[in-house]
Design an enzyme around this catalytic site. Structure first.
Site, PDB file in Angstrom:
ATOM      1  N   ASP A 153       0.956  -1.472  -0.152  1.00  0.00           N
ATOM      2  CA  ASP A 153       0.561   0.117  -0.089  1.00  0.00           C
ATOM      3  C   ASP A 153       0.628   1.135  -0.030  1.00  0.00           C
ATOM      4  OD1 ASP A 153      -1.995   1.754   0.345  1.00  0.00           O
ATOM      5  OD2 ASP A 153      -2.942   1.189   2.201  1.00  0.00           O
ATOM      6  N   ASP A 154       0.420   1.901  -1.153  1.00  0.00           N
ATOM      7  CA  ASP A 154       1.143   3.328  -0.962  1.00  0.00           C
ATOM      8  C   ASP A 154       2.883   3.444  -1.174  1.00  0.00           C
ATOM      9  OD1 ASP A 154      -0.871   4.346  -0.185  1.00  0.00           O
ATOM     10  OD2 ASP A 154      -0.465   5.578   0.938  1.00  0.00           O
ATOM     11  N   CYS A 209      -6.165   4.483  -3.335  1.00  0.00           N
ATOM     12  CA  CYS A 209      -5.746   3.158  -3.223  1.00  0.00           C
ATOM     13  C   CYS A 209      -7.140   2.261  -3.620  1.00  0.00           C
ATOM     14  CB  CYS A 209      -6.034   2.573  -1.238  1.00  0.00           C
ATOM     15  SG  CYS A 209      -4.482   3.940  -0.608  1.00  0.00           S
ATOM     16  N   HIS A 217     -10.582  -1.235  -0.662  1.00  0.00           N
ATOM     17  CA  HIS A 217     -10.119  -0.443   0.303  1.00  0.00           C
ATOM     18  C   HIS A 217     -10.373  -0.849   1.827  1.00  0.00           C
ATOM     19  CE1 HIS A 217      -8.761   3.406   1.745  1.00  0.00           C
ATOM     20  NE2 HIS A 217     -10.067   4.182   1.663  1.00  0.00           N
ATOM     21  N   ASP A 261      -0.531  -0.201  -4.943  1.00  0.00           N
ATOM     22  CA  ASP A 261      -1.186   0.088  -5.308  1.00  0.00           C
ATOM     23  C   ASP A 261      -1.449   1.374  -6.094  1.00  0.00           C
ATOM     24  OD1 ASP A 261      -1.481   1.439  -2.865  1.00  0.00           O
ATOM     25  OD2 ASP A 261      -3.410   1.434  -2.915  1.00  0.00           O
TER      26      ASP A 261
HETATM   27 CA   LIG Z   1      -2.620   3.128  -1.428  1.00  0.00          CA
END
Ligand SMILES: [Ca+2]
Ligand SMILES: [Ca+2]
Length: 480
Positions: free
Chosen positions: A37-38, A77, A131, A311
């Site tokens: 994530d990120d 996301c 999400h 993502d």
């Molecule tokens: Ca993300």
């Protein structure tokens, strides 16, 4: 006809014909999908930051193909995950932001985890796949989501509301933690442990997805990961002070130069936060390592496709921007590593691909029909030969009718108001010089503009405001 109705009909036609043949097969590969994530391109195989430490992703890269020019279909996301799990673009589904619940708008059977079940696969998921908790239980054979994402003895746990070590938390990260915290109590550790347990229990074909929440904030990770990145060693990203001068207002609105970046610089914490991000990446990498170790020890070691994907990317001050939600390389370029038994090893691929490729590629590699709703191409050809000819661009979309068209050579950004940016990715990889106004490049722009999505769906409705208790606070925090 509504998109959802069309999808349902296509799905019934495709799977109705195929269900009769569905049976677990020893000849079909299993799929382990690991989602970070990120996580931007600051991983060893992508060389996005000289001080990143990702020994497990380095190890995975040796077993497969790293895509250097992979783009999120949406730099955020919820729309990114809704896109790669269904093979559809945000501009087709109307899922553009984090406040739009994806699930009522993704019909049953259309997400890859649900689709593969029709073909003999057991679908298993843990952690942040859609999400946060927006998975739909019926779409899985088994799925878990652990909500708490801070260390159990972190001082912030005692505070109400959204907590944890975030972008503006006062003080230095290493002072926030004591030594005794249990890594095994962290959400990502638990999600990975659950996935490892599933690996050990399977008999037939499986699709196992594990979503790792770091390096997304909060950066509440054990001190040992900070210790891997001593403060004095940290290098800030290379930035051009007046980089925004040649960018149209629509782009500046996405960068928000007077927001987070200004505050971070004012607080004197730029290096601290770069360090925290690098530490969180190393923590994420350690979780990947646990999964790879477990797979290697399992009976599925030689018959499992491993996909590692992020993502969306992340700015840490480039273009005076922090976080995602923009159409530049730093916000869109994501890790994408495929390790496929029998296909290319220890290779990198420069071809531009976006994450709508994931669904059809999984289908092709598992001998499953590619459903008609998939909008992206299968990249199986590039997994066999990473230098193969490739004439398809990648497309990234942020909010309605703002798009980037990316090729090996160019990034062309077209905003809803008609303003443009054009970067030469080969000579200007940091995207410092916007060449959109150069008359010599009009033809280049015209060619790239042909790929702009023709449909720009109306955004699906947001969740009701009363189901988003932290919305106001989150808006104030903007990039998180
Ligand atoms: Ca993300
Ligand atoms: Ca510039």
């Amino acid at each position: 006809m509504k998109f959802q109705s069309l999808l349902r009909i296509v799905f019934v036609l495709v799977t109705g014909a195929m269900t009769a043949f569905a049976a677990p097969s020893k000849d079909k590969p299993n799929v382990l999908l690991i989602i970070a994530d990120d996580l931007n391109n600051w991983i060893g195989p992508m060389k996005g930051h000289p001080q990143t430490i990702t020994s497990n992703l380095d190890r995975l890269a040796k077993r497969g193909v790293t895509f250097m020019n992979a783009q999120a279909s949406a730099p955020l996301c919820n729309p990114s995950r809704a896109s790669f799990m269904t093979g559809r673009r945000p501009s087709t589904t109307g899922i553009y932001n984090n406040d739009q619940p994806a699930m009522p708008h993704i019909p049953r059977g259309v997400a890859i985890n649900d689709y593969l079940r029709k073909f003999g696969y057991t679908s298993l998921g843990s952690g942040k796949i859609y999400h946060y908790h927006q998975y739909r239980e019926e779409d899985w054979d088994k799925v878990v989501f652990y909500a708490d994402d801070t260390l159990p003895n972190h001082e912030a746990v005692r505070r109400p509301g959204p907590f944890g070590y975030r972008m503006f938390t006062e003080g230095k990260p290493e002072e926030k933690f004591n030594e005794e915290r249990a890594e095994s109590a962290l959400v990502d550790y638990r999600s990975v442990s659950w996935a490892i347990d599933q690996l050990q229990q399977q008999n037939g074909n499986f699709f196992l997805a594990c979503g790792i929440h770091r390096p997304h904030t909060p950066w509440d990770i054990p001190k040992k990961y900070y210790d891997m990145h001593p403060m004095e060693s940290i290098t800030l990203p290379e930035v051009l002070p007046n980089d925004l001068d040649d960018i149209p207002q629509a782009g500046i609105n996405f960068a928000k130069p007077n927001g987070v970046h200004q505050q971070i610089v004012k607080m004197g914490i730029w290096k601290d936060r770069v360090r925290a991000y690098l530490a969180a990446i190393s923590y994420c990498d350690a979780q990947v390592g646990r999964l790879l170790d477990a797979l290697d020890k399992s009976k599925f070691a030689d018959n499992t496709i491993v996909i590692f994907v992020g993502d969306n990317g992340w700015h840490l001050g480039e273009k005076k921007h922090w976080g995602k939600s923009a159409l530049w390389r730093q916000a869109d370029n994501v890790p994408l590593i495929w390790s496929v038994p029998g296909l290319a090893k220890d290779s990198s691929c420069d071809r531009a691909v976006d994450l709508t490729c994931m669904f059809p590629t999984i289908c092709e590699l598992t001998g499953t029909p590619i459903p008609a709703w998939c909008e992206g191409p299968s990249i199986a050809k590039l997994l066999k030969k990473p230098s193969a000819k490739w004439d398809k661009p990648a497309i990234a979309t942020f909010e309605q009718n703002n798009h980037a068209i990316i090729t090996d050579e160019w990034r062309y950004i077209h905003y809803a108001d008609g303003s443009e940016e054009l970067y030469n990715e080969k000579s200007d990889g940091r995207e410092w010089t916007n060449q959109a106004k150069d008359p010599k490049l009009t033809k280049v722009k015209t060619e790239l503009a042909k790929y702009l999505p023709k449909v720009n769906a109306t955004p699906v409705p947001d969740r009701p405001a009363d189901s988003r208790p932290n919305k106001k606070k989150r808006k104030a925090r903007s990039p998180e």
